[in-house]
Every structure is written in structure tokens, then in C-alpha cells.
Design a protein around this motif. Structure first.
Motif, mmCIF file in Angstrom:
data_model
loop_
_atom_site.group_PDB
_atom_site.id
_atom_site.type_symbol
_atom_site.label_atom_id
_atom_site.label_comp_id
_atom_site.label_asym_id
_atom_site.label_seq_id
_atom_site.Cartn_x
_atom_site.Cartn_y
_atom_site.Cartn_z
ATOM 1 N N LYS A 90 -1.972 19.355 2.866
ATOM 2 C CA LYS A 90 -0.808 18.920 2.516
ATOM 3 C C LYS A 90 -1.248 17.290 3.270
ATOM 4 O O LYS A 90 -1.096 16.423 2.240
ATOM 5 N N ALA A 91 -1.510 16.940 4.442
ATOM 6 C CA ALA A 91 -1.856 16.231 5.191
ATOM 7 C C ALA A 91 -3.956 14.925 4.329
ATOM 8 O O ALA A 91 -3.001 14.116 4.356
ATOM 9 N N LEU A 92 -4.078 16.105 3.870
ATOM 10 C CA LEU A 92 -5.454 15.238 2.519
ATOM 11 C C LEU A 92 -4.689 14.820 2.359
ATOM 12 O O LEU A 92 -5.257 13.267 1.030
ATOM 13 N N ALA A 93 -3.445 15.452 0.933
ATOM 14 C CA ALA A 93 -3.438 14.990 -0.007
ATOM 15 C C ALA A 93 -2.424 13.410 0.041
ATOM 16 O O ALA A 93 -2.259 12.315 -0.863
ATOM 17 N N CYS A 94 -1.433 14.046 1.132
ATOM 18 C CA CYS A 94 -0.109 12.429 1.689
ATOM 19 C C CYS A 94 -1.435 11.419 2.421
ATOM 20 O O CYS A 94 -1.098 10.730 1.959
ATOM 21 N N GLY A 95 -2.452 12.065 3.162
ATOM 22 C CA GLY A 95 -3.106 10.416 3.672
ATOM 23 C C GLY A 95 -3.624 9.479 1.778
ATOM 24 O O GLY A 95 -3.864 8.116 2.336
ATOM 25 N N VAL A 96 -4.239 10.439 0.961
ATOM 26 C CA VAL A 96 -5.240 9.558 -0.732
ATOM 27 C C VAL A 96 -3.723 9.076 -0.776
ATOM 28 O O VAL A 96 -3.663 7.918 -2.278
ATOM 29 N N LEU A 97 -2.526 10.013 -1.357
ATOM 30 C CA LEU A 97 -1.697 9.517 -1.561
ATOM 31 C C LEU A 97 -0.809 8.322 -1.535
ATOM 32 O O LEU A 97 0.020 7.534 -1.644
ATOM 33 N N ARG A 98 -0.821 7.328 -0.276
ATOM 34 C CA ARG A 98 -0.137 6.289 1.012
ATOM 35 C C ARG A 98 -1.549 4.598 0.617
ATOM 36 O O ARG A 98 -0.766 4.980 -0.071
ATOM 37 N N VAL A 99 -2.013 5.530 -0.127
ATOM 38 C CA VAL A 99 -3.431 4.709 0.115
ATOM 39 C C VAL A 99 -3.025 3.852 -1.674
ATOM 40 O O VAL A 99 -3.221 3.335 -2.168
ATOM 41 N N LEU A 100 -3.011 5.282 -2.592
ATOM 42 C CA LEU A 100 -2.800 4.936 -4.247
ATOM 43 C C LEU A 100 -1.917 4.002 -4.017
ATOM 44 O O LEU A 100 -1.881 3.468 -4.886
ATOM 45 N N ASP A 101 -1.067 4.327 -3.093
ATOM 46 C CA ASP A 101 0.571 3.731 -3.535
ATOM 47 C C ASP A 101 0.439 2.959 -2.919
ATOM 48 O O ASP A 101 2.293 2.264 -2.462
ATOM 49 N N ASN A 102 0.273 2.031 -2.099
ATOM 50 C CA ASN A 102 0.103 1.002 -2.073
ATOM 51 C C ASN A 102 1.004 0.914 -0.412
ATOM 52 O O ASN A 102 0.901 0.099 -0.057
ATOM 53 N N LYS A 103 -0.165 2.145 0.531
ATOM 54 C CA LYS A 103 1.568 2.108 1.209
ATOM 55 C C LYS A 103 0.931 2.515 3.187
ATOM 56 O O LYS A 103 0.888 1.863 4.135
ATOM 57 N N GLU A 104 -0.315 2.541 2.416
ATOM 58 C CA GLU A 104 -1.997 2.330 3.618
ATOM 59 C C GLU A 104 -2.836 1.647 3.113
ATOM 60 O O GLU A 104 -3.617 1.972 1.909
ATOM 61 N N LYS A 105 -4.161 0.765 4.065
ATOM 62 C CA LYS A 105 -4.606 0.456 3.493
ATOM 63 C C LYS A 105 -5.980 1.552 4.008
ATOM 64 O O LYS A 105 -5.725 1.932 4.561
ATOM 65 N N LEU A 106 -6.880 1.425 2.797
ATOM 66 C CA LEU A 106 -8.067 2.112 2.734
ATOM 67 C C LEU A 106 -9.182 1.064 3.785
ATOM 68 O O LEU A 106 -9.255 0.810 3.601
ATOM 69 N N GLN A 107 -9.419 2.957 4.397
ATOM 70 C CA GLN A 107 -10.215 1.878 5.629
ATOM 71 C C GLN A 107 -11.823 2.762 4.797
ATOM 72 O O GLN A 107 -12.095 3.307 3.926
ATOM 73 N N MET A 108 -12.577 1.365 5.640
ATOM 74 C CA MET A 108 -13.952 1.323 4.903
ATOM 75 C C MET A 108 -15.115 1.684 6.063
ATOM 76 O O MET A 108 -14.427 1.929 7.181
ATOM 77 N N TYR A 109 -16.264 2.617 5.189
ATOM 78 C CA TYR A 109 -16.878 3.453 6.464
ATOM 79 C C TYR A 109 -18.186 2.935 6.539
ATOM 80 O O TYR A 109 -18.678 2.754 5.110
#
Length: 359
Positions: free
Chosen positions: A337-356
Motif C-alpha cells: 500500500k505504501a508503494l501505491a500511495c507514494g505514486v498516488l501522491r505524485v500523480l495527484d500533485n500532492k508530492e513532488k517526484l524525486q529525481m535520481y
């Protein structure tokens, strides 16, 4: 909220767990078990790539999953270069670093590659969230005692940060509003110090730091280790296995199954009780040390992982640490669930996507 469908991949040492999520709701899960004989037939971790991918695709085919419904493929992140916490799109540099194991070899190194391979075939993006090498240490935490061996952050950030967010929500705030001490209690045990949304210190759960666990010895006197290294009785690989895979409960009691240990205790086995309580004692000491890092400013102590289902172990730990802060228990691992929620936050613009990479 938009509707998304995610395929989640979590490679472990003897299993590959896959799930499908509709946003943050799990709709399918399957754990593919791998025999030790099969895994040991591969010389290197990445030699297992095609074997594991084929099994994943077979499960999806047998369950008649329509691959065209997926929005993204998400995997547990492995031993890439150290990064800050967050969600990362898999790129070529990450794939290379996972393959060569820049921070060590582990089955989790396969995750990013598996996700990327499947995503590429479907014209999608692949992501990892809070990989095992999340490193947000403050400078003091990096000092080990010798410049030859700096302290490293290798632990369970995915599950720790997931329960931190859950606890913060229960407490009426956000992860970065609180100071937490979080103990992930599984085959390996890590105790993280979380200060306002950053994990500023944690024991290296893989390489001999912190409390002993069901399979790992934890911190032990290095003089004895040096003697073992030069005893001529073990190769490097054999000794590492003794300390990492066959330490802790396995070393003392011959099992990594806490249920078996509890059964022995209930049958009157005093030695099993001594060893199991010693593990609780060491976990409690690590929590106490973490409270010093925060100078006593601790909002809550969170206990999670598979061992958190055991009320005996939880009571022993609570008895020693509740004077520091309230203790909340979140049994089990919340990684999928943590993996799903991490991407969900990014796609919903609630969190910035990090660059590697970012360090």
C-alpha cells in the motif's frame, strides 16, 4: 481524485509478491514462493531476472488481468545510491546501479528492473518509493568511531514512513508535524529516528548494527568478529551467513519463527524465554538511544512489522519504553500500500517526484 490502476512488485529473498491497486485499495495480491534450491541455482541476484519476470507474467495471465488497464508499474526500491525519501521514476542510471549493486546485493535490487521492463512493454512509466537506501542522516549520525567505516542508512524506510503517515493522521496532523521513533520488527530489525518528516538516524539493519533480530546478530563486539575472521573456520561468505542469515534467534534457537519460540515459552522453555526477551531488551535499548537523538522530544513510539502481532514481545518493549512516549502498534508490513500511495501522491500533485540520483 483521478482513478489509477497500479501493478506493484516486491521481490524478496525467497518470494516475489505482486498486488494490483485501484488508487489506494488492493484488489488482488499473490505471493509467489521460490524454493531455496531454485534461488541458490543462480550465481548472482540479477541472474534471477527472467525467472521472476516470467512468473509474474504467468500469474497475471492466469488471473486474466487486462494489462492495458494499468496506469503505472511500481516496485520496491533496492540498493541504489543513497537518496532522500520519496517517489522516483526508474531511469537508466538507477537500473545500472541496481544491477551492479552499488550499495550491496539484495533481491530488492530486482524490483526497479522488473517494473521498468514490464512498463516499457506497455508504454508506461515505472516507479520506486522510499527505497532501502533512503539516507537523511544528520552529520553526527554518520560518525561510527573509525573513518574506515562510516555509518550507512540501510533499513526499512518504506514501512517506517508508511506507519508514520498513518500515526500522524490518527494524531490529527501530517508526518512532518511530529517526532517519531519507529521500530520495524521483522526478519531484520531497524529502529528509525524521525524528526519532522525526515529519518535522521537509524541502525544499519543489514550490516550488524542495532538489536539482534530473528535472523541477524545486530551489534556484537568487534574483537570477537576479528577472531572469527582469522580462525580459519569460515570463508567470508560462510561467516557473513552466520552473522546475517543465521544470527539472532536462528543462531540461539535454530528458528526464525517467533510463533515457534512463543510455543516453546508457553511449554516452559526458559532458555527460549531468555533469548526472546533479550531481543526485546535490545530493541528497547535502541529505542532509548533514539530518544536521546531527539533530546527527549518524542511524540510517539511506533512498533510495526510481522513481530508486532506478538503481544508478549510488544508488552516487554512497552514496559521498558512507555516512559519515553506513548506506544502505538501497527502490526504487519504495509509495503504494498505504501508503494501505491507514494505514486498516488505524485500523480495527484500532492508530492513532488524525486529525481535520481539526488545526492
Amino acid at each position: 481524485m483521478n482513478n489509477y490502476t497500479f501493478l506493484i512488485i516486491n521481490p524478496g529473498s525467497t518470494s516475489t509478491k505482486i498486488s494490483i491497486f485501484e488508487n489506494d485499495i488492493e484488489t488482488m495480491t499473490e505471493t509467489i514462493r521460490h524454493s531455496s534450491e531454485k534461488i541458490n541455482s543462480y550465481k548472482e541476484i540479477y541472474d534471477q531476472f527472467d525467472f521472476r519476470k516470467d512468473l509474474i507474467m504467468d500469474v497475471l495471465k492466469n488471473k486474466n488481468i487486462d494489462l492495458s488497464t494499468f496506469t503505472a508499474i511500481i516496485a520496491r526500491g533496492g540498493n541504489m545510491k543513497p537518496v532522500v525519501g520519496g517517489t522516483y521514476e526508474v531511469n537508466e542510471e538507477m537500473l545500472n546501479d541496481l544491477k551492479i549493486g552499488v550499495m550491496g546485493q539484495h533481491a530488492s535490487n530486482l524490483g526497479g528492473g522488473l517494473a521498468y521492463s514490464i512498463a516499457s512493454e506497455l508504454g508506461l512509466k515505472a516507479y520506486v518509493v522510499d527505497p532501502v537506501v533512503v539516507d537523511e542522516f544528520e552529520p553526527l549520525a554518520r560518525i561510527s568511531g573509525t573513518p574506515l567505516i562510516p555509518r550507512k542508512s540501510k533499513d526499512h524506510p518504506l514501512n517506517q514512513r508508511a506507519v508514520a503517515r498513518e500515526a500522524a493522521k490518527e494524531m490529527g496532523g501530517k508526518y512532518d508535524d511530529f517526532n517519531f521513533i519507529i521500530a520495524h520488527l521483522g526478519g531484520g530489525i531497524s529502529v528509525g529516528t524521525h524528526k519532522r518528516g525526515r529519518m535522521i538516524d537509524v541502525n544499519n539493519a543489514l550490516d550488524g548494527d542495532g538489536p539482534m533480530s530473528p535472523e541477524r546478530c545486530g551489534a556484537i563486539p568487534f574483537g570477537g568478529v576479528i577472531d572469527l575472521c582469522y580462525s580459519g573456520e569460515y570463508t567470508k561468505k560462510e561467516l557473513r551467513k552466520k552473522l546475517v542469515g543465521c544470527g539472532g534467534l536462528v543462531g540461539y534457537l535454530g528458528t526464525n519463527d517467533a510463533r515457534e519460540v512463543i510455543k516453546r515459552i508457553k511449554e516452559g522453555d526458559e532458555y527460549s524465554k531468555l533469548i526472546y526477551e533479550a531481543m526485546a531488551y535490545q530493541i528497547s535499548k535502541e529505542i532509548g538511544a533514539s530518544s536521546a537523538v531527539l533530546k527527549g522530544d518524542v511524540d510517539a513510539i511506533l512498533l510495526t512489522g510481522g513481530l508486532a502481532y506478538d503481544s508478549i514481545l510488544m508488552d516487554w518493549i512497552k514496559d521498558r519504553v512507555e516512559f519515553i512516549a506513548p506506544v502505538k502498534v501497527f502490526p504487519g508490513e504495509h509495503e504494498m500500500k505504501a508503494l501505491a500511495c507514494g505514486v498516488l501522491r505524485v500523480l495527484d500533485n500532492k508530492e513532488k517526484l524525486q529525481m535520481y540520483p539526488n545526492k
